[in-house]
Design a protein around this motif. Structure first.
Motif, short mmCIF file in Angstrom:
data_model
loop_
_atom_site.label_atom_id
_atom_site.label_comp_id
_atom_site.label_asym_id
_atom_site.label_seq_id
_atom_site.Cartn_x
_atom_site.Cartn_y
_atom_site.Cartn_z
N GLN A 77 0.89 -1.23 0.09
CA GLN A 77 0.05 0.02 0.03
C GLN A 77 0.82 1.34 0.09
O GLN A 77 0.57 2.26 -0.73
CB GLN A 77 -0.84 -0.01 1.14
CG GLN A 77 -2.14 1.12 1.03
CD GLN A 77 -2.97 0.80 2.42
OE1 GLN A 77 -2.93 -0.21 2.97
NE2 GLN A 77 -3.74 2.08 2.71
N ILE A 78 1.81 1.18 0.66
CA ILE A 78 2.71 2.36 0.81
C ILE A 78 3.70 2.66 -0.46
O ILE A 78 3.65 3.85 -0.93
CB ILE A 78 3.92 2.30 2.18
CG1 ILE A 78 3.09 2.25 3.40
CG2 ILE A 78 4.80 3.60 2.24
CD1 ILE A 78 3.95 1.65 4.51
N ILE A 79 3.93 1.60 -0.87
CA ILE A 79 4.88 1.64 -2.33
C ILE A 79 3.93 2.33 -3.27
O ILE A 79 4.28 3.04 -4.23
CB ILE A 79 5.40 0.39 -2.88
CG1 ILE A 79 6.32 -0.03 -1.63
CG2 ILE A 79 5.99 0.34 -4.08
CD1 ILE A 79 7.67 0.64 -1.72
N ALA A 80 2.54 1.63 -3.44
CA ALA A 80 1.64 2.11 -4.42
C ALA A 80 1.57 3.42 -4.11
O ALA A 80 1.18 4.16 -5.31
CB ALA A 80 0.29 1.36 -4.30
N LYS A 81 1.34 3.90 -3.06
CA LYS A 81 0.92 5.59 -2.80
C LYS A 81 2.16 6.26 -2.83
O LYS A 81 1.73 7.58 -3.48
CB LYS A 81 0.32 5.51 -1.35
CG LYS A 81 -0.57 6.83 -1.04
CD LYS A 81 -1.15 6.80 0.13
CE LYS A 81 -1.80 8.15 0.67
NZ LYS A 81 -2.74 8.89 0.01
N TYR A 82 3.29 5.83 -2.36
CA TYR A 82 4.35 7.04 -2.31
C TYR A 82 5.57 6.46 -3.15
O TYR A 82 6.47 7.26 -3.16
CB TYR A 82 4.99 7.20 -0.84
CG TYR A 82 3.74 7.72 -0.03
CD1 TYR A 82 3.27 9.17 -0.35
CD2 TYR A 82 3.46 6.80 1.10
CE1 TYR A 82 2.21 9.57 0.50
CE2 TYR A 82 2.15 7.50 1.93
CZ TYR A 82 1.87 8.80 1.60
OH TYR A 82 0.74 9.14 2.52
#
Ligand SMILES: NC(=O)c1ccc[n+]([C@@H]2O[C@H](COP(=O)([O-])OP(=O)(O)OC[C@H]3O[C@@H](n4cnc5c(N)ncnc54)[C@H](OP(=O)(O)O)[C@@H]3O)[C@@H](O)[C@H]2O)c1
Length: 244
Positions: A77-82
């Motif tokens: 989720q973090i890689i997808a967002k940031y």
């Protein structure tokens, strides 16, 4: 100074106790902060809104750090967002006292090791392939490992000592990616765990006060910054002079 602008941090257990002290300090330094929580959704949402209001990107993600699939989903989720993760702070965990190393059942022992060691170890294993060159891993351990004479914390102290050993191992292995790995070992920090603690314990602290979550956050943000770039495999005790 905003020393962490452009950096993305992941703080586990960021919503309660010591965690918010770390989340706020990293955000004050300009980092985008993703933080996990387990059961405390309300506190997590309030903190997320507070950080976003201060004009820093933040996201609270519900994650059980005892569950490998949930860890993976949080990282995704973090890689997808940031698009990146530069700093990992392993803070999730909790004191599970009451049983001594001689009388804990297998089930209690498993819970202690799961919360105090395996969650952080799994987080490092799964996150390392995604962590940027020059990244940082900072684990919140405990100075209980230096005082395992605290009989009720013996199991917990043993798990936390193992985290310190892992830290030295990881620091060797990850140096080739210029990733630094350090452990911060708090003493008695003003959270729910020290409520009702007897005065005679406070007397053992040289500075005669309990630490605050931001005291831990200060050293974490220093280690995460460029100033910390030549520090790895190190242990920092932050306990106001407990038993000195
Ligand atoms: N307080 C102290 O004096 C002290 C001293 C030395 C070391 N430490 C260490 O510092 C860390 C934080 O302690 P604290 O005092 O801030 O504890 P705390 O107030 O109990 O907070 C624990 C945090 O960890 C999260 N958490 C617990 N189990 C989890 C799980 N299975 N998966 C994901 N998150 C989980 C909690 O989330 P929810 O609230 O959402 O459930 C909460 O954010 C711990 O590792 C502790 O061992 C604390």
């Amino acid at each position: 100074m905003k020393s962490l602008v452009t950096k993305v941090a992941l703080v586990t257990g960021g919503n309660k106790g010591i965690g918010p002290g770390i989340v706020r300090k990293l955000a004050d330094s300009g980092a985008t902060v993703a933080f996990t929580y387990f059961k405390g959704t309300a506190k997590a949402k309030v903190l997320e809104a507070e950080i976003i209001e201060s004009r820093v990107e933040a996201i609270a993600i519900k994650t059980n750090t005892s569950n490998n699939e949930e860890i993976k989903a949080a990282i995704d989720q973090i890689i997808a967002k940031y698009g990146r993760i530069d700093i990992l702070v392993n803070c999730a965990g909790s004191l599970i006292p009451k049983k001594t190393p001689l009388d804990a059942s297998d089930e209690i022992l498993a819970r202690i090791w799961q919360r105090s060691l395996f969650g952080a170890a799994q987080m490092v294993s799964q996150l390392t392939p995604y962590l940027s060159e020059g990244g940082r891993i900072i684990t919140i351990g405990s100075c209980a490992e230096q005082h395992s004479g605290f009989v009720i914390t013996g199991n917990y102290a043993t798990a936390r000592e193992t985290l310190a050993i892992y830290t030295r191992y990881w620091s060797q292995k990850l140096a080739r990616k210029n990733i630094t790995v350090n452990i911060v070992q708090p003493g008695l920090i003003d959270t729910r765990h020290i409520k009702g603690i007897p005065d005679r314990i406070l007397d053992t602290v040289a500075l005669k006060r309990f630490g605050k979550p931001h005291d831990v956050g200060n050293i974490v943000s220093y280690l995460a910054s460029k100033k910390g770039s030549y520090i790895t495999g190190a242990t920092f005790t932050i306990d106001g002079g407990l038993y000195v």
